[in-house]
Design a protein around this motif. Structure first.
Motif: not given
Lengths: 631, 212
Positions: A568, A525, A607-608, A512, A527, A619, A615-616, A612
């Motif tokens: 990115e 970016t 949607s988020i 995505r 993913f 990060r 994973r955020n 994800a």
């Protein structure tokens, strides 16, 4: 005052009435002949059917019939008629207009597009900077064909049978009301029925003139001789190929619409079944009243069954006595034999991707079988990654003979893969030719629907003197040449479908992408996610390219341990394509996964998601660790 | 076509600057002789804020941003003067996601703009209070920079504006200044967020003027 206003009203009514009358009735031929377009520089004249020049071979002229009912125009149809035009490719024009709903591009050629346009809309093309040329002012109740005319004489001869417009060098548009071209034209004319449907939106509407007889060849960045592919190539049997051609020739004729053509279809179907390939009849109707079958063999892929590699050929034939004798040994028992040999050998080998072996019918009528198949495949959403079409691969006019591989621009990568496979597995010489005007075989139907396809043919310019005659028999063929051509074709198909190997090809690969913007700049970016391998692996490698299926560049320096990757700072106006491999403890790399484009899953995820978010979190922790190494 | 436009702009700019200099050094306005001040020139400094009119600008950098303005004004005649100067705008912001969003992703931004205005001003005096009204063009140099990536964008554009305000003389040489300005700076450039950005908006500032 009242008197004055009623006078004005009367005058207005008369004016509206005259305007209506003017628009209801078509203009005379005389007016049509004077119709010119300022921006057009073509020399092709707009001819009245009555103004045909006298012919030297009068016997070739079929009897002109009285105008049919369909020929008598309904005066009201003029109000909403559709024109056929030729739009010249131009690099400096605003090509966005080609995507407008009023313009339906039905055919891409080397220097131009053929398009259906709503009456009156074509003037917008001039404003967008396109030169165009009027071909026919009303497409209703007409069947159009593209016809190959190798000489000016052939073009002249074509005019005896109907209306003709020269489109490009050696290519003419032909129509004769609603008649089937194959029923009125001599057998030696190569034809393609002009599609009525718009080209698939994924087609690259390249404005660059696109013919190069000696284009560059890009070899794959990662290529090694695969023992499984080598084994497949070594199994190709000259004797088998000879037997298949002989059997197909023995049907006397395989002219679509004849009973013996259907028998030939049954023979291929039975062969697929006996080889262990799942087979089916794909019925279609053509030429208002006939029906025939494409024969489709399927070998389902083990890892990505939705990814399909097609190896195909047409099994129907034609000659100047098509109902009784059309042996078609070179055209195209030779291509059919190679597809049958592929089915026999591939059946014993599991592949990552699905392989389809398709023998099309009614190609000689104007590519009806492949058109029907490609159109339905697109409607079903089939992910056909490559089509290898073989048509006339057994005649040699000189020794050594090379095999011509013809592609359009979007399929160049496939021609390159064919080239690299030929080098690795055979002794065959290859000539790569990029020419979207070469539409005389079934690969063209796949081009129209936005799939990558190539044609393998002994010579782009017909060199076989027995072509479309009753003398196209097996004794005129070079069976060593067809064996090498079949080997190269099978090697390419196997290389694309990827024989199953260890470590296992990674699965569940998706991508995505989102676009991040400031006032004057944007970046993208991507993913990427995939499933963890069942086999023990030490990590994964990600490869990226901007030209689908070629030039893959590895992104990571050491194998990735996690099952996701974020790419990115990408250009938002470029499409990025990714493939993935798994690496085992010995350092061996798996086959490529299926190729994904960066925004492939965008529509399916709105949607988020939790994955994800987690994973955020990872990060964020990594970012904090960068600041404070003690955490 | 673009070359022609650039040429016309350059000519207009040169004529304007030339006219300004001629008036500055060779002008003999009648106002000079009736004016208690020695020179028909004033300078002013003002601080204020800028409200962008573009939605994308507001989304990225917020609704209002502080700015610093320096002006120099030359009195041509009793009610008419010309002015030029420098405006400095600087603001920090964050990127936005254009289109579908799958993960939160933000990067810091910095935007700076220098504007050089050139305008005609009509003013009237009611004892100590001098309201004024005017309009003109501006030459704008702007730059947008991303913190995390090596991405920056710089360009120059002409804009136009209307200005209105009032001066309150607190002494012979000093006045308090309040002004508002409506500007339009079409850039014909943008991003996936907005393809055609206009850097104009509304400005409010307060300051002090000094008359030589």
């Amino acid at each position: 005052m009242r008197h004055k206003s009623s006078k004005i009203f009367k005058l207005l009514s008369i004016f509206v009435f005259l305007f209506f009358i003017h628009n209801l009735f078509p203009q005379s031929d005389k007016i049509k002949l004077t119709k010119t377009y300022k921006k057009s520089d073509s020399k092709t004249e707009i001819r009245s059917p009555k103004k045909k020049s006298m012919v030297s071979v009068e016997t070739l002229r079929p009897k002109r019939e009285l105008p049919s009912k369909s020929k008598i125009k309904n005066p009201f149809s003029r109000l909403a008629r559709t024109e056929l035009i030729k739009i010249y490719k131009q690099e400096d024009a605003d090509f966005e207009i080609l995507y407008s709903p009023q313009i339906k591009i039905v055919q891409e050629l080397k220097t131009c597009f053929i398009a259906q346009v709503k009456s009156g809309y074509s003037s917008n093309l001039s404003q967008a900077g396109f030169k165009f040329e009027h071909l026919d002012d009303d497409i209703q109740d007409k069947k159009y064909y593209l016809v190959y005319c190798p000489s000016a004489l052939e073009a002249e001869r074509l005019k005896y049978y109907g209306d003709v417009k020269l489109i490009e060098e050696n290519l003419a548009l032909f129509w004769s009301d609603n008649k089937e071209a194959r029923e009125i034209l001599p057998a030696h004319f190569q034809i393609k029925r002009l599609p009525g449907e718009a080209l698939h939106s994924s087609n690259k509407r390249s404005l660059v003139l696109s013919e190069s007889l000696h284009p560059t060849i890009k070899l794959p960045s990662r290529f090694a001789v695969d023992p499984d592919v080598l084994d497949i190539v070594n199994q190709v049997s000259k004797q088998n190929l000879t037997d298949y051609i002989q059997t197909l020739q023995d049907f006397q004729t395989r002219f679509a619409s004849t009973f013996s053509c259907e028998l030939a279809g049954d023979y291929i179907y039975d062969f697929f079944i006996q080889s262990g390939v799942e087979a089916e009849y794909d019925s279609f109707s053509f030429a208002s009243g006939y029906s025939s079958n494409n024969i489709v063999g399927t070998l389902e892929g083990q890892i990505y069954p939705s990814q399909i590699v097609v190896i195909c050929a047409h099994y129907d034939s034609i000659s100047d006595q098509p109902q009784t004798l059309a042996p078609g040994a070179d055209d195209n028992a030779s291509g059919t034999a190679a597809v049958m040999e592929a089915a026999r050998i591939f059946a014993d080998q599991p592949f990552d991707f699905t392989v389809k072996f398709i023998c099309f019918s009614a190609e000689e009528w104007g590519l009806y079988g492949s058109k029907d198949y490609a159109q339905e495949a697109r409607q079903r959403g089939e992910d056909i990654i490559a089509v290898i079409n073989l048509d006339m691969i057994a005649y040699t006019d000189s020794i050594p003979e090379d095999l011509d591989i013809i592609s359009n621009q979007a399929s160049e990568w496939l021609a390159d893969r064919f080239f690299s496979s030929s080098i690795a597995y055979t002794t065959l010489d290859i000539s790569k030719i990029v020419n979207p005007t070469f539409v005389w075989s079934d690969h063209s139907s796949f081009w129209d629907r936005g799939y990558s396809a190539i044609l393998g043919i002994e010579d782009i310019y017909i060199s076989n003197p027995y072509y479309h005659t009753t003398n196209d028999t097996i004794d005129t063929l070079n069976l060593d040449f067809i064996t090498e051509a079949a080997k190269a074709s099978l090697a390419t198909a196997a290389d694309l479908a990827q024989p199953v190997s260890t470590p296992q090809t990674p699965t569940g690969f998706t991508s995505r992408s989102q676009i991040i913007s400031s006032l004057f700049s944007s970046i993208k970016t991507a993913f990427l996610d995939w499933d963890s391998n069942q086999d023990p692996v030490v990590g994964y490698n990600i490869y990226r390219t901007t030209s689908s299926h070629s030039d893959y560049q590895k992104l990571n320096s050491s194998p990735l341990v996690q099952t996701y990757y974020t790419d990115e700072n990408l250009d938002p106006d470029t499409s990025y394509y990714y493939v993935l491999t798994a690496v085992d403890s010995l350092g061996d790399e798996s086959n490529y996964s299926k190729e994904v484009v960066d925004d492939e899953e965008n529509e399916n995820t709105n949607s988020i998601d939790v994955r994800a978010l987690s994973r955020n979190l990872v990060r964020t922790i990594l970012a904090v660790r960068k600041i404070n190494p003690w955490i | 076509m673009n070359k022609m436009k650039i040429l016309m702009r350059n000519i207009a700019l040169r004529i304007s600057v030339g006219l300004f200099l001629v008036l500055l050094f060779f002008g003999r306005p009648s106002y000079l002789f009736s004016n208690p001040f020695k020179l028909p020139i004033s300078i002013s400094f003002s601080l204020g804020y800028f409200q962008p009119k573009e939605k994308a600008f507001k989304d990225l950098y917020g609704n209002s941003n502080s700015q610093l303005v320096f002006n120099i004004r030359y009195v041509l005649m009793e009610n008419l003067s010309i002015y030029s100067g420098l405006r400095y705008l600087s603001c920090n912001g964050e990127t936005k996601i254009a289109g579908p969003e799958f993960q939160e992703e933000k990067y810091n931004l910095k935007f700076t703009m220098y504007s050089i205005p050139f305008a005609f001003i009509y003013s009237h005096s009611f004892k100590n209070i001098h309201p004024f009204l005017g309009g003109g063009i501006s030459y704008n140099i702007y730059r947008e920079k991303w913190d995390q990536f090596d991405i920056s964008f710089e360009d120059k554009n002409l804009g136009f504006f209307l200005v209105a305000g009032v001066e309150y003389f607190i002494s012979k040489r000093f006045s308090l200044l309040g002004r508002t300005q409506f500007s339009s700076i079409p850039t014909k450039k943008g991003s996936k967020l907005d393809e055609n950005v206009n850097l104009g908006g509304t400005e409010f500032s307060l300051g002090l003027s000094f008359y030589f």
